[in-house]
Motif scaffolding. Structure first.
Motif, PDB file in Angstrom:
ATOM      1  N   SER A 128       0.832  -1.212   0.000  1.00  0.00           N
ATOM      2  CA  SER A 128       0.000   0.000   0.000  1.00  0.00           C
ATOM      3  C   SER A 128       0.862   1.255   0.000  1.00  0.00           C
ATOM      4  O   SER A 128       0.570   2.217  -0.719  1.00  0.00           O
ATOM      5  CB  SER A 128      -0.920   0.008   1.216  1.00  0.00           C
ATOM      6  N   LEU A 129       1.916   1.265   0.810  1.00  0.00           N
ATOM      7  CA  LEU A 129       2.804   2.427   0.828  1.00  0.00           C
ATOM      8  C   LEU A 129       3.507   2.610  -0.512  1.00  0.00           C
ATOM      9  O   LEU A 129       3.727   3.746  -0.950  1.00  0.00           O
ATOM     10  CB  LEU A 129       3.819   2.315   1.965  1.00  0.00           C
ATOM     11  N   LEU A 130       3.845   1.515  -1.174  1.00  0.00           N
ATOM     12  CA  LEU A 130       4.458   1.616  -2.504  1.00  0.00           C
ATOM     13  C   LEU A 130       3.485   2.255  -3.497  1.00  0.00           C
ATOM     14  O   LEU A 130       3.860   3.149  -4.264  1.00  0.00           O
ATOM     15  CB  LEU A 130       4.900   0.239  -2.995  1.00  0.00           C
ATOM     16  N   PRO A 172      -5.218  12.490   3.271  1.00  0.00           N
ATOM     17  CA  PRO A 172      -4.404  11.404   2.710  1.00  0.00           C
ATOM     18  C   PRO A 172      -4.492  10.114   3.514  1.00  0.00           C
ATOM     19  O   PRO A 172      -4.317   9.035   2.965  1.00  0.00           O
ATOM     20  CB  PRO A 172      -2.986  11.964   2.706  1.00  0.00           C
ATOM     21  N   SER A 173      -4.792  10.178   4.809  1.00  0.00           N
ATOM     22  CA  SER A 173      -4.902   8.941   5.588  1.00  0.00           C
ATOM     23  C   SER A 173      -6.136   8.141   5.165  1.00  0.00           C
ATOM     24  O   SER A 173      -6.099   6.913   5.146  1.00  0.00           O
ATOM     25  CB  SER A 173      -4.914   9.230   7.084  1.00  0.00           C
ATOM     26  N   LYS A 219      -8.060   3.409   1.999  1.00  0.00           N
ATOM     27  CA  LYS A 219      -8.739   2.893   0.817  1.00  0.00           C
ATOM     28  C   LYS A 219      -7.777   2.051  -0.015  1.00  0.00           C
ATOM     29  O   LYS A 219      -8.128   0.965  -0.480  1.00  0.00           O
ATOM     30  CB  LYS A 219      -9.288   4.051  -0.015  1.00  0.00           C
ATOM     31  N   VAL A 220      -6.550   2.518  -0.179  1.00  0.00           N
ATOM     32  CA  VAL A 220      -5.540   1.756  -0.919  1.00  0.00           C
ATOM     33  C   VAL A 220      -5.267   0.438  -0.204  1.00  0.00           C
ATOM     34  O   VAL A 220      -5.166  -0.619  -0.839  1.00  0.00           O
ATOM     35  CB  VAL A 220      -4.244   2.582  -1.096  1.00  0.00           C
ATOM     36  N   LEU A 255      -8.215  -6.722  -0.600  1.00  0.00           N
ATOM     37  CA  LEU A 255      -9.244  -7.423  -1.364  1.00  0.00           C
ATOM     38  C   LEU A 255      -8.662  -8.038  -2.634  1.00  0.00           C
ATOM     39  O   LEU A 255      -9.022  -9.157  -3.011  1.00  0.00           O
ATOM     40  CB  LEU A 255     -10.402  -6.476  -1.694  1.00  0.00           C
ATOM     41  N   ASP A 256      -7.747  -7.342  -3.296  1.00  0.00           N
ATOM     42  CA  ASP A 256      -7.079  -7.903  -4.469  1.00  0.00           C
ATOM     43  C   ASP A 256      -6.265  -9.137  -4.092  1.00  0.00           C
ATOM     44  O   ASP A 256      -6.235 -10.126  -4.815  1.00  0.00           O
ATOM     45  CB  ASP A 256      -6.164  -6.871  -5.128  1.00  0.00           C
TER      46      ASP A 256
END
Length: 176
Positions: free
Chosen positions: A41-43, A58-59, A64-65, A71-72
């Motif tokens: 997610s951070l990437l 942004p948090s 969401k990311v 889920l992916d």
């Protein structure tokens, strides 16, 4: 990415990595997978940081990311075959009453084990609503659905969580 953008991302990552990892653990139930999800997610955030930093929150975007990444990951076929049989080590709480510590750990472990039996989208709603303490509107944005869907998934998730707790408690009584 410019130095200012990179510094802004670094500050964000340092400040939010632990919370993202904890949320990922609540989603997946495994600290190693949670670490992988947080890093992935951070990437993704780093790659989109020039678009993200100007947003109001942004948090929320990071959550969401993280949710989408998890889920992916759940949809990948190789994950379905993998078995998780290991135990998560417990951390001692020095301020806890020793007489109540075992009961608290048992209740926490029971709820977490039951949470892992709840379907993924319902689990995601429960984690975001009750562990992250987000309002329905923010959960809807994070999940990309309507507020009504969040409410119905929350209700169904709570029913599934109660049923899972009852099954686990019944299994513990039979095993005793």
């Amino acid at each position: 990415m410019g130095k200012a953008d990179e510094q802004g991302f670094r500050e964000f990552a340092v400040g939010h990595a632990a919370a993202l990892r904890r949320t990922a653990y609540l989603f997946c139930g495994d600290w190693h997978t949670a670490e992988d999800l947080m890093q992935a997610s951070l990437l993704k955030l780093y790659q989109a940081w020039h678009r993200v930093e100007w947003r109001d929150n942004p948090s929320a975007y990071a959550r969401k990311v993280l949710l989408r990444t998890w889920l992916d990951e759940k949809r990948r076929p190789w994950r379905r075959a993998e078995q998780r049989d290991g135990e998560v080590p417990d951390r001692a709480d020095a301020s806890a009453d020793p007489d109540l510590a075992e009961e608290k750990l048992w209740a926490r472990d029971l709820v977490h084990a039951a949470l892992l039996r709840v379907p993924p989208r319902q689990r995601a709603v429960l984690v975001l609503r009750y562990f992250e303490d987000l309002p329905v509107s923010e959960v809807a944005v994070a999940m990309g659905c309507t507020e009504g869907t969040v409410k119905s998934q929350t209700a169904r998730g709570l029913v599934a969580l109660r049923a899972a707790v009852e099954q686990l408690e019944a299994g513990a009584v039979v095993a005793s």
